[in-house]
Design an enzyme around this catalytic site. Structure first.
Site, PDB file in Angstrom:
ATOM      1  N   GLU A   1     -55.776  57.441   6.968  1.00 51.90           N
ATOM      2  CA  GLU A   1     -57.495  57.150   7.173  1.00 51.90           C
ATOM      3  C   GLU A   1     -57.349  57.658   8.656  1.00 51.90           C
ATOM      4  O   GLU A   1     -57.054  56.951   9.612  1.00 51.90           O
ATOM      5  CB  GLU A   1     -57.622  55.705   7.143  1.00 51.90           C
ATOM      6  CG  GLU A   1     -57.395  54.982   5.535  1.00 51.90           C
ATOM      7  CD  GLU A   1     -58.810  55.344   4.842  1.00 51.90           C
ATOM      8  OE1 GLU A   1     -59.606  55.915   5.242  1.00 51.90           O
ATOM      9  OE2 GLU A   1     -59.145  54.818   3.543  1.00 51.90           O
TER      10      GLU A   1
ATOM     11  N   HIS B   1     -61.878  61.994  -2.248  1.00 52.73           N
ATOM     12  CA  HIS B   1     -63.256  62.304  -2.805  1.00 52.73           C
ATOM     13  C   HIS B   1     -63.793  63.694  -3.070  1.00 52.73           C
ATOM     14  O   HIS B   1     -62.927  64.556  -3.213  1.00 52.73           O
ATOM     15  CB  HIS B   1     -64.387  61.676  -1.861  1.00 52.73           C
ATOM     16  CG  HIS B   1     -63.756  60.334  -1.565  1.00 52.73           C
ATOM     17  ND1 HIS B   1     -64.081  59.215  -2.281  1.00 52.73           N
ATOM     18  CD2 HIS B   1     -63.188  59.672  -0.507  1.00 52.73           C
ATOM     19  CE1 HIS B   1     -63.427  58.063  -1.827  1.00 52.73           C
ATOM     20  NE2 HIS B   1     -62.973  58.425  -0.467  1.00 52.73           N
TER      21      HIS B   1
END
Length: 320
Positions: free
Chosen positions: A279, A127
């Site tokens: 993650e 991101h």
């Protein structure tokens, strides 16, 4: 040999694999080739045992455990997602040929993984810019991934690696640009860092993704996709890299093991080198969010990623 709910036909190993495996029984289950676990163990000098609905394969200090009708298995205590669930019938266990070739062999046998050097590592901080990623009660994903990525880069550089970053500041980078930058840099390994989120705020833990093999469903799906992407050129190495990083992260953090999984994420599809997407926790979970915003835990995560990469480097540099 009878399999409940499926039509099975006995086939020879020559027909299924194109190479003779003397004494290895093979069957078709839902039109997919499966091999006998016990026969594979005998043929390759491993120990195979059945315990009700669970079976194990052992080779030296390595041990796999898997259960009928479940895609989830464990390898040396780390959860791994298989492409297809094992089956039982005729007094034995059977695993799919796809998983024998694409899951079991890469983890068990050094010759199943491509040897290569590692000089340049590409770190993708997920991101950035207007894309905040997932949000918690008081923090956002893009800031956490940047902190972890910069720390991983610093540790790797201090260890003599060249490091390229998708971003070193709060900047928007498209998914395609991230993979393209890794390819242009001639990177030897790609690691994308992300933070998870779930509607159920009790969910926590770490999971590591590698590219889904062609002809297999992703871990969150049941439909096989036969298209082959650039990332599929390194399927065996992708899996081993994911396993090594997941195992090292769990060792450093003692987090909940959500396993090694397969997905066709854009950054994994388009890279030309072995790569994973990690993650590192759930920002939706109050405990994980608190830890992800502490320097001590960021250090554990960064060190875990580096530990896993170094373990992978030792494996792919090992003489056969």
């Amino acid at each position: 040999m009878k399999f409940s709910g499926v039509v099975a036909a006995i086939l020879t190993a020559v027909l299924l694999t194109g190479a003779a495996l003397p004494g290895v029984r093979s069957v078709l289950i839902n039109r997919r080739p499966y091999h006998s676990v016990r026969d594979l163990g005998r043929y390759y000098g491993m120990t195979a045992r059945n315990y009700g609905k669970t079976a194990t394969l052992s080779r030296g200090s390595d041990r796999m455990s898997f259960t009928v009708h479940q895609r989830r298995m464990t390898f040396n205590g780390v959860r791994i997602s298989q492409s297809f669930a094992p089956a039982a019938g005729g007094g034995g266990f059977f695993i799919s040929r796809d998983d024998w070739n694409g899951t079991f062999q890469p983890l068990l046998f050094p010759w199943a993984v491509r040897r290569h050097g590692i000089r340049t590592v590409f770190i993708d901080c997920g991101h950035g810019g207007a894309d905040k990623g997932a949000s918690g009660r008081y923090s956002v994903e893009k800031a956490i991934t940047l902190r972890i990525g910069l720390r991983v880069a610093a540790i790797l550089r201090a260890s003599g690696f060249q490091v390229r970053l998708s971003r070193a500041r709060d900047a928007a980078i498209s998914l395609g640009a991230r993979a393209a930058a890794a390819n242009r840099a001639g990177s030897d390994v790609f690691i994308s860092i992300h933070v998870n989120s779930a509607g159920d705020r009790t969910v926590s833990g770490i999971e590591t993704f590698c590219m889904t093999p062609s002809g297999a469903p992703s871990s969150s799906d049941s439909k096989a996709v036969y298209r082959r992407y650039a990332g599929n050129a390194n399927d065996a190495n992708n899996l081993v890299l994911a396993y090594r990083i997941q195992k090292a992260l769990l060792g450093r953090t003692r987090a909940v093991d959500r396993g090694v999984k397969r997905a066709r994420f854009a950054v994994l599809r388009d890279i030309k080198m072995p790569g994973v997407l990690v993650e590192v926790g759930f920002i939706s979970n109050s405990g994980d969010e608190r830890l992800l915003n502490t320097p001590a835990y960021v250090e554990k995560l960064a060190r875990g990623i580096v530990d896993g990469l170094l373990a992978y480097q030792r494996q792919v540099s090992r003489r056969r």
